[in-house]
Design a protein around this motif. Structure first.
Motif, PDB file in Angstrom:
ATOM      1  N   THR A   1      49.855  14.734  35.664  1.00 25.01           N
ATOM      2  CA  THR A   1      48.564  15.410  35.751  1.00 25.01           C
ATOM      3  C   THR A   1      47.735  14.775  36.865  1.00 25.01           C
ATOM      4  O   THR A   1      47.188  15.474  37.718  1.00 25.01           O
ATOM      5  N   TYR A   2      47.663  13.447  36.860  1.00 26.35           N
ATOM      6  CA  TYR A   2      46.926  12.736  37.909  1.00 26.35           C
ATOM      7  C   TYR A   2      47.538  13.025  39.285  1.00 26.35           C
ATOM      8  O   TYR A   2      46.832  13.261  40.252  1.00 26.35           O
TER       9      TYR A   2
ATOM     10  N   LEU B   1      43.552  19.175  33.598  1.00 33.36           N
ATOM     11  CA  LEU B   1      43.506  19.851  34.896  1.00 33.36           C
ATOM     12  C   LEU B   1      42.266  20.737  34.989  1.00 33.36           C
ATOM     13  O   LEU B   1      41.541  20.727  35.986  1.00 33.36           O
ATOM     14  N   ALA B   2      42.007  21.493  33.922  1.00 32.57           N
ATOM     15  CA  ALA B   2      40.858  22.405  33.910  1.00 32.57           C
ATOM     16  C   ALA B   2      39.543  21.641  34.023  1.00 32.57           C
ATOM     17  O   ALA B   2      38.646  22.038  34.773  1.00 32.57           O
TER      18      ALA B   2
ATOM     19  N   ALA C   1      56.258  22.139  38.173  1.00 27.34           N
ATOM     20  CA  ALA C   1      55.506  22.797  37.099  1.00 27.34           C
ATOM     21  C   ALA C   1      54.030  22.390  37.083  1.00 27.34           C
ATOM     22  O   ALA C   1      53.153  23.231  36.858  1.00 27.34           O
ATOM     23  N   PHE C   2      53.739  21.126  37.347  1.00 30.50           N
ATOM     24  CA  PHE C   2      52.339  20.671  37.300  1.00 30.50           C
ATOM     25  C   PHE C   2      51.517  21.301  38.410  1.00 30.50           C
ATOM     26  O   PHE C   2      50.396  21.761  38.178  1.00 30.50           O
ATOM     27  N   ARG C   3      52.077  21.346  39.612  1.00 37.08           N
ATOM     28  CA  ARG C   3      51.346  21.965  40.723  1.00 37.08           C
ATOM     29  C   ARG C   3      51.176  23.461  40.491  1.00 37.08           C
ATOM     30  O   ARG C   3      50.147  24.037  40.822  1.00 37.08           O
ATOM     31  N   HIS C   4      52.185  24.091  39.927  1.00 38.46           N
ATOM     32  CA  HIS C   4      52.116  25.521  39.633  1.00 38.46           C
ATOM     33  C   HIS C   4      51.013  25.796  38.604  1.00 38.46           C
ATOM     34  O   HIS C   4      50.187  26.692  38.785  1.00 38.46           O
TER      35      HIS C   4
ATOM     36  N   GLU D   1      45.620  14.577  42.474  1.00 36.55           N
ATOM     37  CA  GLU D   1      45.505  13.761  43.689  1.00 36.55           C
ATOM     38  C   GLU D   1      46.119  14.475  44.887  1.00 36.55           C
ATOM     39  O   GLU D   1      45.619  14.358  46.004  1.00 36.55           O
ATOM     40  N   HIS D   2      47.192  15.219  44.671  1.00 40.39           N
ATOM     41  CA  HIS D   2      47.842  15.967  45.739  1.00 40.39           C
ATOM     42  C   HIS D   2      46.861  16.951  46.399  1.00 40.39           C
ATOM     43  O   HIS D   2      46.915  17.188  47.596  1.00 40.39           O
ATOM     44  N   LEU D   3      45.958  17.514  45.594  1.00 41.98           N
ATOM     45  CA  LEU D   3      44.959  18.448  46.119  1.00 41.98           C
ATOM     46  C   LEU D   3      43.661  17.755  46.513  1.00 41.98           C
ATOM     47  O   LEU D   3      42.712  18.401  46.927  1.00 41.98           O
ATOM     48  N   GLY D   4      43.610  16.426  46.348  1.00 39.42           N
ATOM     49  CA  GLY D   4      42.397  15.689  46.690  1.00 39.42           C
ATOM     50  C   GLY D   4      41.279  15.867  45.687  1.00 39.42           C
ATOM     51  O   GLY D   4      40.103  15.773  46.018  1.00 39.42           O
ATOM     52  N   ILE D   5      41.644  16.137  44.435  1.00 45.51           N
ATOM     53  CA  ILE D   5      40.644  16.340  43.375  1.00 45.51           C
ATOM     54  C   ILE D   5      40.505  15.057  42.569  1.00 45.51           C
ATOM     55  O   ILE D   5      41.495  14.467  42.153  1.00 45.51           O
TER      56      ILE D   5
END
Length: 137
Positions: free
Chosen positions: A49-50, A20-21, A115-118, A54-58
């Motif tokens: 993680t993916y 993520l980082a 948890a992943f989004r947090h 992807e939810h944030l468009g990254i």
């Protein structure tokens, strides 16, 4: 050398937090920073993680679990550990660059809702601050 600030993010499995980082720093400031990630005991990237990225468009393309061994000859301006276990294990590694120790709960083992989004949000906030501080003139 690219002239960019090189940052290596490290956690134990290189499955979530360090991935993520890496993606977040690439997304936040690709002009001034070069981001990498590795694990002290790498496994596989968690599919969540993916999904969180992807939810944030990254962009999550190119992310894969890597061992610290891949970077043993590399130079980094900063080595940032993302969990206490990695921070302890990294004490015995050769000096790559300035070490920073951040700690985030592992979303893989968390029972928190989303948890992943947090974790993604927490890491993103820390990275934005890091970029701000390290690029101030």
């Amino acid at each position: 050398m690219t002239g960019k600030i090189r940052v290596l993010f490290v956690c134990t499995a290189n499955a979530a937090r360090s991935q993520l980082a890496e993606a977040l720093l690439r997304h936040t400031d690709p002009v001034r920073f070069e981001a990498f990630s590795a694990g002290t005991q790498p496994g596989e990237v968690d599919p969540r993680t993916y999904a969180a990225l992807e939810h944030l468009g990254i962009d999550a393309s190119g992310l894969r679990s890597k061992s610290m061994d891949e970077f043993v000859d590399g130079h980094f301006d900063y080595v940032i550990t993302l969990c206490d276990k990695a921070a302890l294990e990294c004490q015995f590694l050769p000096e790559f660059g300035e070490r920073l120790m951040w700690h985030f709960e592992d979303p893989v083992t968390s029972d928190k809702h989303d948890a992943f989004r947090h974790t993604l949000h927490e890491i993103h906030e820390r990275i934005k601050m890091f970029v701000l501080v390290k690029t101030k003139h």
